[in-house]
Design a protein around this motif. Structure first.
Motif, mmCIF file in Angstrom:
data_model
loop_
_atom_site.group_PDB
_atom_site.id
_atom_site.type_symbol
_atom_site.label_atom_id
_atom_site.label_comp_id
_atom_site.label_asym_id
_atom_site.label_seq_id
_atom_site.Cartn_x
_atom_site.Cartn_y
_atom_site.Cartn_z
ATOM 1 N N ASP A 103 0.833 -1.207 0.000
ATOM 2 C CA ASP A 103 0.000 0.000 0.000
ATOM 3 C C ASP A 103 0.867 1.256 0.000
ATOM 4 O O ASP A 103 0.585 2.220 -0.724
ATOM 5 N N ALA A 104 1.952 1.245 0.785
ATOM 6 C CA ALA A 104 2.832 2.416 0.845
ATOM 7 C C ALA A 104 3.563 2.624 -0.475
ATOM 8 O O ALA A 104 3.732 3.765 -0.931
ATOM 9 N N VAL A 105 4.008 1.542 -1.113
ATOM 10 C CA VAL A 105 4.672 1.649 -2.415
ATOM 11 C C VAL A 105 3.748 2.302 -3.432
ATOM 12 O O VAL A 105 4.178 3.143 -4.239
ATOM 13 N N GLN A 106 2.479 1.948 -3.378
ATOM 14 C CA GLN A 106 1.523 2.498 -4.334
ATOM 15 C C GLN A 106 1.222 3.975 -4.084
ATOM 16 O O GLN A 106 0.650 4.639 -4.946
ATOM 17 N N ARG A 107 1.607 4.490 -2.938
ATOM 18 C CA ARG A 107 1.399 5.908 -2.632
ATOM 19 C C ARG A 107 2.561 6.784 -3.078
ATOM 20 O O ARG A 107 2.485 8.008 -2.989
ATOM 21 N N LEU A 108 3.642 6.178 -3.561
ATOM 22 C CA LEU A 108 4.766 6.955 -4.077
ATOM 23 C C LEU A 108 4.397 7.601 -5.412
ATOM 24 O O LEU A 108 3.571 7.062 -6.160
ATOM 25 N N PRO A 109 4.999 8.738 -5.755
ATOM 26 C CA PRO A 109 4.704 9.366 -7.047
ATOM 27 C C PRO A 109 5.020 8.461 -8.229
ATOM 28 O O PRO A 109 4.366 8.523 -9.265
ATOM 29 N N ALA A 110 6.055 7.627 -8.092
ATOM 30 C CA ALA A 110 6.413 6.649 -9.123
ATOM 31 C C ALA A 110 6.875 5.384 -8.421
ATOM 32 O O ALA A 110 7.392 5.444 -7.301
ATOM 33 N N PRO A 111 6.695 4.237 -9.041
ATOM 34 C CA PRO A 111 7.151 2.992 -8.410
ATOM 35 C C PRO A 111 8.666 2.993 -8.218
ATOM 36 O O PRO A 111 9.390 3.734 -8.892
ATOM 37 N N PRO A 112 9.184 2.185 -7.310
ATOM 38 C CA PRO A 112 10.636 2.013 -7.220
ATOM 39 C C PRO A 112 11.203 1.540 -8.550
ATOM 40 O O PRO A 112 10.479 1.052 -9.423
ATOM 41 N N ARG A 113 12.508 1.653 -8.711
ATOM 42 C CA ARG A 113 13.136 1.357 -10.006
ATOM 43 C C ARG A 113 13.019 -0.116 -10.381
ATOM 44 O O ARG A 113 12.772 -0.449 -11.534
ATOM 45 N N ARG A 114 13.202 -0.990 -9.399
ATOM 46 C CA ARG A 114 13.100 -2.430 -9.657
ATOM 47 C C ARG A 114 11.671 -2.895 -9.457
ATOM 48 O O ARG A 114 10.894 -2.270 -8.731
ATOM 49 N N SER A 115 11.323 -4.009 -10.087
ATOM 50 C CA SER A 115 9.997 -4.595 -9.903
ATOM 51 C C SER A 115 9.944 -5.323 -8.562
ATOM 52 O O SER A 115 10.968 -5.799 -8.047
ATOM 53 N N ILE A 116 8.764 -5.403 -7.991
ATOM 54 C CA ILE A 116 8.580 -6.041 -6.684
ATOM 55 C C ILE A 116 7.497 -7.095 -6.809
ATOM 56 O O ILE A 116 6.367 -6.802 -7.220
ATOM 57 N N LEU A 117 7.831 -8.321 -6.435
ATOM 58 C CA LEU A 117 6.867 -9.404 -6.369
ATOM 59 C C LEU A 117 6.443 -9.573 -4.920
ATOM 60 O O LEU A 117 7.277 -9.844 -4.050
ATOM 61 N N PHE A 118 5.154 -9.394 -4.670
ATOM 62 C CA PHE A 118 4.601 -9.598 -3.334
ATOM 63 C C PHE A 118 4.033 -11.017 -3.280
ATOM 64 O O PHE A 118 3.087 -11.344 -4.004
ATOM 65 N N ALA A 119 4.651 -11.844 -2.431
ATOM 66 C CA ALA A 119 4.353 -13.276 -2.417
ATOM 67 C C ALA A 119 3.808 -13.697 -1.055
ATOM 68 O O ALA A 119 4.519 -13.609 -0.044
ATOM 69 N N CYS A 120 2.573 -14.151 -1.041
ATOM 70 C CA CYS A 120 1.970 -14.724 0.158
ATOM 71 C C CYS A 120 2.067 -16.240 0.027
ATOM 72 O O CYS A 120 1.321 -16.855 -0.746
ATOM 73 N N TRP A 121 3.006 -16.817 0.756
ATOM 74 C CA TRP A 121 3.302 -18.236 0.603
ATOM 75 C C TRP A 121 2.330 -19.090 1.417
ATOM 76 O O TRP A 121 1.974 -18.753 2.537
ATOM 77 N N ASP A 122 1.952 -20.211 0.850
ATOM 78 C CA ASP A 122 1.151 -21.202 1.552
ATOM 79 C C ASP A 122 2.048 -22.392 1.897
ATOM 80 O O ASP A 122 3.118 -22.570 1.322
#
Length: 308
Positions: A163-182
């Motif tokens: 949620d905080a990343v999405q509030r930045l004016p632009a995304p960070p330079r690298r891509s981010i994978l958000f992984a909820c592991w089972d």
């Protein structure tokens, strides 16, 4: 001629000053945007995530169970609402394995044309041990083990970082994978499955950040594992912490005790954040009212700053 040289020098000097001031303004704007995004990580929002995931409704979130699948559905909705792109199989948020178990995966694409090809994985396991068995619980058995700290806290932190990343004016330079592991509790099954059948090329993954049990901070301290697996990681985490964050306990031990391990086996650098074991570990008493919400907030803010 001297006067002309002076005017040329003066023009160049003024241009340089303008550039420096411009850089300073951009830097200040970036810092302000980062601070505002970090401030969006609140105890109230983290409390909602933990309370929801650690509710009896999900029956302890055992991998493949009715409650585990319901928790997965909740996380799919959370990723979608926060603008993460599906990063599972077939254009979905889901990677199924072992029958009814599911990793829940979402991606934020990086903003740099070159560095966006690199991927940072921010992961947290969402499963727990259900009603408990002799093989996974310290008892008493037959009661719902809600796993508020293990690991509703880590998943709550992951969602707030997103949620905080999405509030930045632009995304960070690298891509981010958000992984909820089972399936972590049964033997790191979800993260192992993803490593063996990655939905993003492993060649792109440069760092794994694992959040496991970050909800019971004591003495203002956060344990950080894995900082020797990559050059400069300790400094990066320390600088992200700033001068007024929690005390960082950099621990050099590396164990096969959480979802960082499959990445480490592939020689992918990792960092794991953890606030320590306690007497409620794998017991029905690991409930939401025992979470240190202020500590969870500060730990999550450090993770967010490190990611950015």
């Amino acid at each position: 001629l001297t006067a002309m040289k002076f005017h040329v020098w003066l023009g160049s000097f003024c241009t340089l000053v303008a550039v420096i001031l411009s850089w300073a303004e951009v830097g200040a704007a970036d810092r302000n945007a980062l601070a505002a995004a970090a401030a969006s990580i609140t105890t109230e929002e983290l409390r909602v995530f933990v309370d929801t995931l650690a509710d009896d409704t999900f029956e302890g979130r055992e991998a493949g169970s009715r409650g585990g699948r319901a928790a997965g559905n909740y996380l799919i909705q959370a990723l979608e609402q926060r603008g993460a792109k599906p990063a599972g199989d077939g254009g979905t948020y889901v990677q199924s394995f072992n029958g009814a178990s599911r990793n829940i995966l979402g991606m934020i694409e990086g903003s740099d044309p070159r560095l966006s090809q690199q991927v940072i994985v921010v992961g947290a396991h969402y499963d727990h041990v259900g009603y408990g068995r002799s093989t996974n619980s310290f008892g008493p058995l037959g009661y719902i083990h809600n796993g508020a700290d293990d690991n509703a806290s880590g998943v709550a932190g992951l969602l707030e970082v997103l949620d905080a990343v999405q509030r930045l004016p632009a995304p960070p330079r690298r891509s981010i994978l958000f992984a909820c592991w089972d399936g972590e509790e049964g033997g790191l099954h979800g993260s192992r499955y993803w490593i063996s059948r990655p939905t993003v090329s492993l060649a792109r993954v440069v760092l794994d950040i694992n959040l496991d049990m970050i909800g019971r901070m004591r003495n203002g301290q956060v344990e950080v594992y894995g900082s020797r697996t990559g050059a400069g990681l300790r400094r990066l985490i320390a600088e992200a912490n700033g001068g007024d964050g929690p005390v960082l306990d950099f621990d050099w031990r590396i164990k096969a005790d959480s979802d960082h391990w499959p990445f480490y086996e592939r020689r992918i650098p990792f960092v794991m954040f953890h606030t320590g074991l306690h007497g409620d570990y794998h017991r029905p008493s690991d409930d939401a009212h025992l979470i240190n919400h202020e500590g969870l907030t500060t730990a999550t803010q450090v993770v967010f700053s490190a990611v950015v």
